[in-house]
Scaffold this motif. Structure first.
Motif, PDB file in Angstrom:
ATOM      1  N   PRO A 337       0.815  -1.229   0.000  1.00 25.44           N
ATOM      2  CA  PRO A 337       0.000   0.000   0.000  1.00 25.44           C
ATOM      3  C   PRO A 337       0.844   1.272   0.000  1.00 25.44           C
ATOM      4  CG  PRO A 337      -0.876  -1.580   1.566  1.00 25.44           C
ATOM      5  CD  PRO A 337       0.448  -2.117   1.126  1.00 25.44           C
ATOM      6  N   LEU A 338       1.971   1.274   0.721  1.00 27.91           N
ATOM      7  CA  LEU A 338       2.854   2.445   0.735  1.00 27.91           C
ATOM      8  C   LEU A 338       3.533   2.627  -0.614  1.00 27.91           C
ATOM      9  CD1 LEU A 338       4.425   4.740   2.077  1.00 27.91           C
ATOM     10  CD2 LEU A 338       6.023   3.022   2.956  1.00 27.91           C
ATOM     11  N   ILE A 339       4.022   1.538  -1.187  1.00 29.28           N
ATOM     12  CA  ILE A 339       4.684   1.614  -2.497  1.00 29.28           C
ATOM     13  C   ILE A 339       3.714   2.125  -3.556  1.00 29.28           C
ATOM     14  CG2 ILE A 339       5.797   0.244  -4.308  1.00 29.28           C
ATOM     15  CD1 ILE A 339       6.777  -1.639  -2.038  1.00 29.28           C
ATOM     16  N   ARG A 340       2.462   1.679  -3.480  1.00 33.15           N
ATOM     17  CA  ARG A 340       1.443   2.089  -4.450  1.00 33.15           C
ATOM     18  C   ARG A 340       1.181   3.593  -4.395  1.00 33.15           C
ATOM     19  NH1 ARG A 340      -3.895  -0.857  -3.177  1.00 33.15           N
ATOM     20  NH2 ARG A 340      -3.715   0.540  -1.387  1.00 33.15           N
ATOM     21  N   GLU A 341       1.259   4.189  -3.216  1.00 34.57           N
ATOM     22  CA  GLU A 341       0.978   5.616  -3.053  1.00 34.57           C
ATOM     23  C   GLU A 341       2.232   6.434  -2.769  1.00 34.57           C
ATOM     24  OE1 GLU A 341      -2.001   6.688  -3.701  1.00 34.57           O
ATOM     25  OE2 GLU A 341      -2.726   4.618  -3.943  1.00 34.57           O
ATOM     26  N   LEU A 342       3.396   5.896  -3.123  1.00 33.12           N
ATOM     27  CA  LEU A 342       4.653   6.537  -2.751  1.00 33.12           C
ATOM     28  C   LEU A 342       4.790   7.948  -3.326  1.00 33.12           C
ATOM     29  CD1 LEU A 342       7.079   5.771  -1.019  1.00 33.12           C
ATOM     30  CD2 LEU A 342       8.234   4.982  -3.091  1.00 33.12           C
ATOM     31  N   ASN A 343       4.269   8.166  -4.524  1.00 33.50           N
ATOM     32  CA  ASN A 343       4.363   9.494  -5.141  1.00 33.50           C
ATOM     33  C   ASN A 343       3.716  10.579  -4.280  1.00 33.50           C
ATOM     34  OD1 ASN A 343       5.750   8.574  -7.369  1.00 33.50           O
ATOM     35  ND2 ASN A 343       3.903   8.276  -8.607  1.00 33.50           N
ATOM     36  N   PHE A 344       2.706  10.195  -3.530  1.00 35.76           N
ATOM     37  CA  PHE A 344       1.999  11.152  -2.674  1.00 35.76           C
ATOM     38  C   PHE A 344       2.953  11.832  -1.696  1.00 35.76           C
ATOM     39  CE2 PHE A 344      -0.022  12.068   1.393  1.00 35.76           C
ATOM     40  CZ  PHE A 344      -1.144  12.796   1.039  1.00 35.76           C
ATOM     41  N   PHE A 348       5.295  18.345  -1.933  1.00 36.60           N
ATOM     42  CA  PHE A 348       4.750  19.067  -0.789  1.00 36.60           C
ATOM     43  C   PHE A 348       3.495  19.861  -1.159  1.00 36.60           C
ATOM     44  CE2 PHE A 348       4.260  22.797   1.907  1.00 36.60           C
ATOM     45  CZ  PHE A 348       4.249  22.211   3.164  1.00 36.60           C
ATOM     46  N   SER A 349       2.531  19.832  -0.242  1.00 39.27           N
ATOM     47  CA  SER A 349       1.380  20.735  -0.282  1.00 39.27           C
ATOM     48  C   SER A 349       0.888  20.872   1.147  1.00 39.27           C
ATOM     49  CB  SER A 349       0.267  20.203  -1.193  1.00 39.27           C
ATOM     50  OG  SER A 349      -0.320  19.040  -0.624  1.00 39.27           O
ATOM     51  N   ASN A 350       0.196  21.952   1.437  1.00 42.13           N
ATOM     52  CA  ASN A 350      -0.277  22.188   2.805  1.00 42.13           C
ATOM     53  C   ASN A 350      -1.221  21.085   3.290  1.00 42.13           C
ATOM     54  OD1 ASN A 350       1.141  24.582   3.336  1.00 42.13           O
ATOM     55  ND2 ASN A 350      -0.357  25.791   2.199  1.00 42.13           N
ATOM     56  N   SER A 351      -1.982  20.498   2.369  1.00 43.76           N
ATOM     57  CA  SER A 351      -2.907  19.433   2.757  1.00 43.76           C
ATOM     58  C   SER A 351      -2.185  18.162   3.190  1.00 43.76           C
ATOM     59  CB  SER A 351      -3.857  19.110   1.597  1.00 43.76           C
ATOM     60  OG  SER A 351      -3.140  18.616   0.490  1.00 43.76           O
ATOM     61  N   LYS A 352      -0.917  18.061   2.794  1.00 41.07           N
ATOM     62  CA  LYS A 352      -0.118  16.883   3.166  1.00 41.07           C
ATOM     63  C   LYS A 352       0.836  17.173   4.325  1.00 41.07           C
ATOM     64  CE  LYS A 352       0.237  15.472  -1.717  1.00 41.07           C
ATOM     65  NZ  LYS A 352       1.216  15.181  -2.791  1.00 41.07           N
ATOM     66  N   ASN A 394      -5.675   4.870   3.414  1.00 43.00           N
ATOM     67  CA  ASN A 394      -6.690   5.910   3.459  1.00 43.00           C
ATOM     68  C   ASN A 394      -6.637   6.782   2.206  1.00 43.00           C
ATOM     69  OD1 ASN A 394      -8.665   7.654   5.138  1.00 43.00           O
ATOM     70  ND2 ASN A 394      -7.090   9.106   4.520  1.00 43.00           N
ATOM     71  N   ILE A 395      -5.417   7.125   1.767  1.00 44.52           N
ATOM     72  CA  ILE A 395      -5.245   7.933   0.554  1.00 44.52           C
ATOM     73  C   ILE A 395      -5.826   7.205  -0.648  1.00 44.52           C
ATOM     74  CG2 ILE A 395      -3.526   8.864  -1.051  1.00 44.52           C
ATOM     75  CD1 ILE A 395      -1.710   9.229   1.482  1.00 44.52           C
ATOM     76  N   TYR A 396      -5.523   5.926  -0.766  1.00 48.91           N
ATOM     77  CA  TYR A 396      -6.026   5.122  -1.884  1.00 48.91           C
ATOM     78  C   TYR A 396      -7.549   5.049  -1.864  1.00 48.91           C
ATOM     79  CZ  TYR A 396      -6.930   1.085  -4.858  1.00 48.91           C
ATOM     80  OH  TYR A 396      -7.412   0.249  -5.827  1.00 48.91           O
ATOM     81  N   ASN A 397      -8.128   4.825  -0.687  1.00 48.53           N
ATOM     82  CA  ASN A 397      -9.588   4.730  -0.583  1.00 48.53           C
ATOM     83  C   ASN A 397     -10.262   6.036  -0.946  1.00 48.53           C
ATOM     84  OD1 ASN A 397      -9.404   2.070   0.239  1.00 48.53           O
ATOM     85  ND2 ASN A 397      -9.498   2.555   2.421  1.00 48.53           N
ATOM     86  N   GLU A 398      -9.691   7.145  -0.479  1.00 52.68           N
ATOM     87  CA  GLU A 398     -10.262   8.456  -0.796  1.00 52.68           C
ATOM     88  C   GLU A 398     -10.145   8.759  -2.290  1.00 52.68           C
ATOM     89  OE1 GLU A 398     -11.793  10.815   1.438  1.00 52.68           O
ATOM     90  OE2 GLU A 398     -11.903   8.898   2.460  1.00 52.68           O
ATOM     91  N   LYS A 399      -9.031   8.359  -2.884  1.00 49.21           N
ATOM     92  CA  LYS A 399      -8.828   8.573  -4.315  1.00 49.21           C
ATOM     93  C   LYS A 399      -9.811   7.738  -5.123  1.00 49.21           C
ATOM     94  CE  LYS A 399      -4.870   7.203  -5.890  1.00 49.21           C
ATOM     95  NZ  LYS A 399      -3.405   7.165  -6.117  1.00 49.21           N
ATOM     96  N   THR A 400     -10.047   6.535  -4.675  1.00 47.82           N
ATOM     97  CA  THR A 400     -10.995   5.646  -5.348  1.00 47.82           C
ATOM     98  C   THR A 400     -12.413   6.211  -5.287  1.00 47.82           C
ATOM     99  OG1 THR A 400      -9.644   3.722  -4.770  1.00 47.82           O
ATOM    100  CG2 THR A 400     -11.920   3.313  -5.419  1.00 47.82           C
ATOM    101  N   LYS A 401     -12.802   6.721  -4.116  1.00 49.76           N
ATOM    102  CA  LYS A 401     -14.128   7.323  -3.970  1.00 49.76           C
ATOM    103  C   LYS A 401     -14.286   8.526  -4.885  1.00 49.76           C
ATOM    104  CE  LYS A 401     -14.579   5.919   0.870  1.00 49.76           C
ATOM    105  NZ  LYS A 401     -14.552   6.392   2.278  1.00 49.76           N
TER     106      LYS A 401
END
Length: 413
Positions: A337-344, A348-352, A394-401
């Motif tokens: 799951p971490l490797i899949r979303e590693l680009n995130f 940098f952004s304030n939301s992250k 959580n990032i993946y689930n939110e992106k999917t939604k």
């Protein structure tokens, strides 16, 4: 009153678990030396409370467990079976054989249950601002006490843990954590002013002091790697130039202290021989001992530790030695799951803002796992890994939604 406490606990249980597991032991580990008692008087109750708390959270979130939870469970059960088999079939020194039950306690109480609890959390509801605020002051307070204790009482600055009742390398990483923490908040200012800059500067100095007296080299390596990570986030050449100047100055000061000023200090000596002589404190022999064991047991691995209870000092070599290709594969699946979303985590952004700081902590302890500490003893690595994996899910689930048009992902974390 009881109802109010229960309600407050339910609202803040995620925050409390994160504070207990990711910051609690930093403070608990100073108490034994302050009261001049055996460290187990505080560490055992703390680990037990953390285990019970994790079990409660895990039981409440049992229906929220992800697929990765099953893989984590499989990993530790497989590791436990290998440890049990090895203890009863391989030769070990008698003094290490006495630690068999302690190894099992580490596997289940210190690693398995807390990791499952952390992965099961709903990271959308975590109050990250409060978590970062409390975590900073826990670390800051502990390192203030460490400085005062070392300067006024211990008066020894050569390869010591200071006030912390942990191995000197771990105390060095406590210092590195505060440096990483303070530097991040100075470089990437949050919208809300969490900590005053003067405390952040003091935090950096306190962290450097802890690293210096520990004379450990892996915290320095971790700071180097996290520094590169910060530069990638800033994406400005001036920060690279500043970083290179700091590195050159540090190397020059180490050379000056050793060769010109003849300063006798463990930090200077250990880093000098590492930089200018390529000395790794015998890690080559520890690394090389793992290869024959793996070569003879490719699929399932061989003995899980060396005869004296020592480990290869590299998590990948230890995985191959103790569990072969199978255990390494399970380990890789945990981090999918971490490797899949590693680009995130690399833009940098304030939301992250809070996520990227937590990821920086994970980088530090991942670095630690390449040079020191064994699979069952590096709990900080496993805890921060569980958190970044949970956040990634959580990032993946939110992106999917968001992609399927049902609702937009949350941006208030």
């Amino acid at each position: 009153m009881k109802f109010d406490l229960l309600t407050a606990f339910q609202k803040k249980k995620e925050l409390l678990l994160l504070i207990v597991l990711l910051g609690g032991y930093v403070f608990v580990s100073i108490l034994a030396n302050l009261f001049a008692v055996n460290s187990r008087l505080f560490s055992v109750p703390y680990r037990f409370v953390a285990f019970v708390f994790s079990s409660i959270i895990l039981f409440e979130n049992i229906n929220r467990l992800k697929k990765v939870s099953k893989i984590i469970f499989l990993f530790w059960i497989f590791y436990f079976v290998k440890a049990y088999y090895s203890f009863h079939n391989d030769n070990y020194n008698l003094d290490f054989l006495d630690k068999e039950n302690e190894i099992y306690i580490r596997i289940f109480i210190m690693n398995l249950f807390p990791c499952l609890a952390l992965v099961s959390l709903d990271y959308k509801v975590v109050d990250y601002k409060a978590f970062i605020f409390y975590l900073f002051w826990i670390m800051f307070s502990a390192l203030v006490i460490n400085f005062l204790y070392t300067f006024f009482y211990l008066k020894d600055y050569n390869k010591v843990s200071g006030v912390f009742s942990v191995y000197y390398i771990s105390s060095g990483h406590f210092g590195a954590s505060l440096v990483i923490f303070s530097t991040y908040l100075l470089l990437f200012k949050p919208k809300a002013n969490l900590i005053q800059p003067k405390f952040l500067i003091i935090g950096i100095l306190l962290g450097i002091f802890a690293i210096f007296i520990s004379a450990a080299r892996s915290p320095v390596l971790a700071l180097f790697i996290v520094g590169l990570y910060y530069i990638l986030l800033k994406r400005k050449l001036k920060y690279l130039y500043i970083f290179l100047i700091i590195i050159i100055l540090l190397i020059f000061l180490i050379y000056l202290s050793k060769q010109i000023l003849n300063i006798e200090n463990a930090f200077v000596e250990r880093n000098y021989v590492a930089i200018f002589e390529g000395d790794s404190s015998g890690r080559e022999s520890l690394f090389s001992k793992s290869f024959p064991i793996f070569k003879d047991h490719l699929l399932l691995g061989g003995r899980f530790l060396y005869e004296d209870g020592m480990y290869p000092h590299n998590i990948f070599l230890e995985l191959l030695m103790s569990g072969g290709i199978l255990l390494l594969t399970i380990f890789g699946l945990i981090f999918y799951p971490l490797i899949r979303e590693l680009n995130f985590f690399f833009k940098f952004s304030n939301s992250k803002f809070y996520f990227l700081l937590i990821f920086a902590f994970w980088i530090q302890y991942f670095t630690f796992a390449q040079t020191s500490c064994g699979i069952n003893s590096n709990v900080e690595f496993w805890y921060f890994s569980s958190v970044v994996i949970g956040i990634s899910i959580n990032i993946y689930n939110e992106k999917t939604k968001s992609n399927d048009g049902r609702r937009n992902p949350s941006r208030n974390n």
